[in-house]
Design a protein around this motif. Structure first.
Motif, PDB file in Angstrom:
ATOM      1  N   LEU A   1      -5.224  -2.270 -12.477  1.00  0.00           N
ATOM      2  CA  LEU A   1      -4.993  -0.895 -12.036  1.00  0.00           C
ATOM      3  C   LEU A   1      -5.864   0.042 -12.865  1.00  0.00           C
ATOM      4  N   THR A   2      -7.150  -0.293 -12.930  1.00  0.00           N
ATOM      5  CA  THR A   2      -8.112   0.547 -13.633  1.00  0.00           C
ATOM      6  C   THR A   2      -8.367   1.819 -12.823  1.00  0.00           C
ATOM      7  N   ASN A   3      -9.312   2.634 -13.281  1.00  0.00           N
ATOM      8  CA  ASN A   3      -9.546   3.929 -12.644  1.00  0.00           C
ATOM      9  C   ASN A   3     -10.542   3.849 -11.493  1.00  0.00           C
ATOM     10  N   GLY A   4     -10.368   2.878 -10.617  1.00  0.00           N
ATOM     11  CA  GLY A   4     -11.239   2.722  -9.453  1.00  0.00           C
ATOM     12  C   GLY A   4     -10.598   3.270  -8.194  1.00  0.00           C
ATOM     13  N   GLY A   5     -11.367   3.269  -7.095  1.00  0.00           N
ATOM     14  CA  GLY A   5     -10.891   3.824  -5.845  1.00  0.00           C
ATOM     15  C   GLY A   5      -9.733   3.058  -5.233  1.00  0.00           C
ATOM     16  N   ALA A   6      -9.847   1.731  -5.161  1.00  0.00           N
ATOM     17  CA  ALA A   6      -8.761   0.920  -4.607  1.00  0.00           C
ATOM     18  C   ALA A   6      -7.501   1.071  -5.441  1.00  0.00           C
ATOM     19  N   GLU A   7      -7.682   1.117  -6.755  1.00  0.00           N
ATOM     20  CA  GLU A   7      -6.541   1.245  -7.660  1.00  0.00           C
ATOM     21  C   GLU A   7      -5.835   2.588  -7.478  1.00  0.00           C
ATOM     22  N   LYS A   8      -6.622   3.641  -7.233  1.00  0.00           N
ATOM     23  CA  LYS A   8      -6.020   4.956  -6.984  1.00  0.00           C
ATOM     24  C   LYS A   8      -5.190   4.918  -5.710  1.00  0.00           C
ATOM     25  N   VAL A   9      -5.708   4.281  -4.678  1.00  0.00           N
ATOM     26  CA  VAL A   9      -4.980   4.173  -3.420  1.00  0.00           C
ATOM     27  C   VAL A   9      -3.662   3.423  -3.623  1.00  0.00           C
ATOM     28  N   ILE A  10      -3.711   2.326  -4.355  1.00  0.00           N
ATOM     29  CA  ILE A  10      -2.490   1.560  -4.622  1.00  0.00           C
ATOM     30  C   ILE A  10      -1.470   2.415  -5.348  1.00  0.00           C
ATOM     31  N   SER A  11      -1.916   3.120  -6.383  1.00  0.00           N
ATOM     32  CA  SER A  11      -0.996   3.926  -7.184  1.00  0.00           C
ATOM     33  C   SER A  11      -0.315   4.996  -6.347  1.00  0.00           C
ATOM     34  N   VAL A  12      -1.053   5.560  -5.382  1.00  0.00           N
ATOM     35  CA  VAL A  12      -0.488   6.601  -4.521  1.00  0.00           C
ATOM     36  C   VAL A  12       0.472   5.990  -3.493  1.00  0.00           C
ATOM     37  N   LEU A  13       0.080   4.876  -2.876  1.00  0.00           N
ATOM     38  CA  LEU A  13       0.941   4.233  -1.882  1.00  0.00           C
ATOM     39  C   LEU A  13       2.251   3.741  -2.480  1.00  0.00           C
ATOM     40  N   LEU A  14       2.215   3.288  -3.728  1.00  0.00           N
ATOM     41  CA  LEU A  14       3.435   2.797  -4.367  1.00  0.00           C
ATOM     42  C   LEU A  14       4.527   3.863  -4.394  1.00  0.00           C
ATOM     43  N   LYS A  15       4.132   5.118  -4.494  1.00  0.00           N
ATOM     44  CA  LYS A  15       5.118   6.205  -4.554  1.00  0.00           C
ATOM     45  C   LYS A  15       5.937   6.316  -3.276  1.00  0.00           C
ATOM     46  N   ARG A  16       5.352   5.895  -2.150  1.00  0.00           N
ATOM     47  CA  ARG A  16       6.083   5.919  -0.883  1.00  0.00           C
ATOM     48  C   ARG A  16       6.697   4.560  -0.555  1.00  0.00           C
ATOM     49  N   LEU A  17       6.030   3.489  -0.936  1.00  0.00           N
ATOM     50  CA  LEU A  17       6.546   2.151  -0.636  1.00  0.00           C
ATOM     51  C   LEU A  17       7.928   1.924  -1.244  1.00  0.00           C
ATOM     52  N   ILE A  18       8.156   2.487  -2.432  1.00  0.00           N
ATOM     53  CA  ILE A  18       9.452   2.256  -3.096  1.00  0.00           C
ATOM     54  C   ILE A  18      10.620   2.877  -2.330  1.00  0.00           C
ATOM     55  N   ILE A  19      10.328   3.783  -1.420  1.00  0.00           N
ATOM     56  CA  ILE A  19      11.395   4.378  -0.605  1.00  0.00           C
ATOM     57  C   ILE A  19      11.868   3.406   0.467  1.00  0.00           C
ATOM     58  N   ASP A  20      10.957   2.584   0.978  1.00  0.00           N
ATOM     59  CA  ASP A  20      11.259   1.709   2.116  1.00  0.00           C
ATOM     60  C   ASP A  20      11.337   0.227   1.777  1.00  0.00           C
ATOM     61  N   TYR A  21      10.840  -0.163   0.587  1.00  0.00           N
ATOM     62  CA  TYR A  21      10.744  -1.586   0.280  1.00  0.00           C
ATOM     63  C   TYR A  21      11.179  -1.887  -1.154  1.00  0.00           C
ATOM     64  N   ASP A  22      11.524  -3.139  -1.357  1.00  0.00           N
ATOM     65  CA  ASP A  22      11.665  -3.716  -2.692  1.00  0.00           C
ATOM     66  C   ASP A  22      10.273  -4.233  -3.059  1.00  0.00           C
ATOM     67  N   VAL A  23       9.582  -3.512  -3.954  1.00  0.00           N
ATOM     68  CA  VAL A  23       8.155  -3.730  -4.182  1.00  0.00           C
ATOM     69  C   VAL A  23       7.909  -4.527  -5.460  1.00  0.00           C
ATOM     70  N   THR A  24       7.101  -5.574  -5.325  1.00  0.00           N
ATOM     71  CA  THR A  24       6.585  -6.313  -6.473  1.00  0.00           C
ATOM     72  C   THR A  24       5.074  -6.105  -6.533  1.00  0.00           C
ATOM     73  N   PHE A  25       4.620  -5.543  -7.640  1.00  0.00           N
ATOM     74  CA  PHE A  25       3.187  -5.305  -7.827  1.00  0.00           C
ATOM     75  C   PHE A  25       2.647  -6.343  -8.801  1.00  0.00           C
ATOM     76  N   ILE A  26       1.668  -7.124  -8.342  1.00  0.00           N
ATOM     77  CA  ILE A  26       1.132  -8.234  -9.125  1.00  0.00           C
ATOM     78  C   ILE A  26      -0.322  -7.944  -9.459  1.00  0.00           C
ATOM     79  N   MET A  27      -0.639  -7.989 -10.746  1.00  0.00           N
ATOM     80  CA  MET A  27      -2.012  -7.793 -11.213  1.00  0.00           C
ATOM     81  C   MET A  27      -2.531  -9.086 -11.828  1.00  0.00           C
ATOM     82  N   LEU A  28      -3.787  -9.384 -11.571  1.00  0.00           N
ATOM     83  CA  LEU A  28      -4.384 -10.569 -12.178  1.00  0.00           C
ATOM     84  C   LEU A  28      -4.576 -10.368 -13.671  1.00  0.00           C
ATOM     85  N   TYR A  29      -5.017  -9.154 -14.060  1.00  0.00           N
ATOM     86  CA  TYR A  29      -5.318  -8.881 -15.466  1.00  0.00           C
ATOM     87  C   TYR A  29      -4.606  -7.615 -15.942  1.00  0.00           C
TER      88      TYR A  29
END
Length: 381
Positions: free
Chosen positions: A13-41
């Protein structure tokens, strides 16, 4: 917590574009889902909501891992990731970027009941670092991407490239990047007010692909008082600083480094410049528009034409620029065209106001609730 389970897989979850999108989507996903976020590193820049169960497969940053150890990482990651999905009974698994997408493809082979959604975030044909990696992509994209359930990207050109050049045949959709709009009012009429200098800003990793050197070449020959801020870090930082000295721009260029809240830095400028050779869908351009900055961008594949002109095809004169609906477009690596576009905005304050208004109007179409609604529909089955 809603009983529906979903996982998100990414490298970090570095400061890249895809990572920014993930960080923003997580704020809404937690309303509708039980979310597990998995990072390789273990490399985290953006905030993760506390409701998200976060699992890191390797406790080191990839920068601190030897090439030898990295050779075995894919095998370890597949085994650990597969175990997590099975133990948690996760039936919807989303991944971002090529490396995690290939892992999701492998998972699909052994777990046909899991719906694997993959997301390509860069233009594939220009997103490889060598001929060898391109050959590997040509082999493994069709082999493993086609094992997945569906794919979404952030540009119609990415999907077209995947179909035509990588033989990817699974259903594809375009879901553009979401933006969190500023929670304070923005007045285009105040743009550039009380500024003794024409302030220009660029945000992005300092590397060859982002081509910040083009901006330095352009402002070198401007005949009015200006200041350029380059936000971000990267492998070309030292080289760019040397070029600033060579071009005698020390008093005109500021290296702002990596920042946590880019909005604060964007708001105090007269215009934004995107100088990239290639993009997926440029977050920085959209963020600049969300605070009302007039924008100048290269017409690179992919993203800027879609964002600034509704993807209507155009012709840009050599060493010139095109007045698009929501910003100004120039040719790739054309510092003369960029200089002309900067002069145009500097000399025409009414055009700055008009493009500021258009930027705000366009950014509203990518607001988080709208894009999250599209994403939720995409993963609903």
């Amino acid at each position: 917590m809603n009983c529906k389970k979903i996982s998100i897989l990414n490298i970090s979850l570095t400061n890249g574009g895809a990572e920014k999108v993930i960080s923003v989507l997580l704020k809404r996903l937690i309303i509708d889902y039980d979310v597990t976020f998995i990072m390789l590193y273990n490399d985290i820049h953006f905030e993760i909501p506390q409701e998200v169960e976060t699992i890191i497969l390797c406790r080191n940053s990839p920068r601190n891992r030897s090439t030898f150890l990295k050779l075995f990482d894919p095998f370890r990651f597949v085994i650990k990731y597969n175990r997590i999905l099975r133990e948690r009974d996760i039936k919807q698994a989303v991944s971002f970027l090529a490396y995690p997408n290939l892992i999701n493809g492998i998972i699909s082979i052994f777990n046909p009941s899991i719906k694997t959604y993959i997301s390509e975030r860069g233009f594939p044909s220009n997103n490889v670092t060598s001929k060898l990696s391109f050959i590997i992509s040509k082999i493994f994209y069709p082999l493993l991407y086609n094992r997945c359930y569906k794919l979404f990207s952030n540009s119609i050109y990415i999907n077209k490239d995947l179909r035509e050049n990588f033989n990817v045949k699974i259903p594809m959709e375009v879901i553009y990047n979401p933006i969190e709009l500023p929670d304070f009012p923005i007045d285009p009429l105040s743009l550039g007010e009380n500024k003794q200098e024409f302030k220009i800003i660029n945000v992005g990793t300092l590397n060859v692909r982002k081509n910040q050197n083009m901006i330095l070449k352009a402002i070198k020959n401007l005949n009015f008082n200006c200041q350029l801020t380059l936000l971000g870090g990267g492998p070309l930082e030292k080289e760019l600083k040397n070029q600033v000295l060579e071009y005698n721009l020390t008093d005109k260029v500021i290296f702002g480094g990596v920042v946590s809240n880019v909005t604060d830095d964007l708001i105090d400028n007269c215009c934004f410049v995107l100088s990239s050779f290639t993009e997926g869908f440029p977050n920085a351009l959209l963020e600049a528009m969300s605070v009302g900055l007039p924008c100048i961008s290269t017409n690179c594949l992919s993203g800027p034409l879609e964002l600034l002109h509704g993807n209507e095809q155009i012709e840009i004169p050599q060493h010139g620029f095109f007045n698009a609906k929501y910003g100004i477009l120039i040719n790739n690596d054309d510092e003369i065209g960029l200089a002309e576009a900067l002069k145009y905005l500097h000399n025409n304050p009414n055009e700055r106001i008009r493009y500021s208004t258009q930027s705000l109007k366009r950014a509203k179409l990518y607001e988080l609730d709208i894009i999250y609604g599209e994403f939720k529909n995409f993963i609903t089955f």
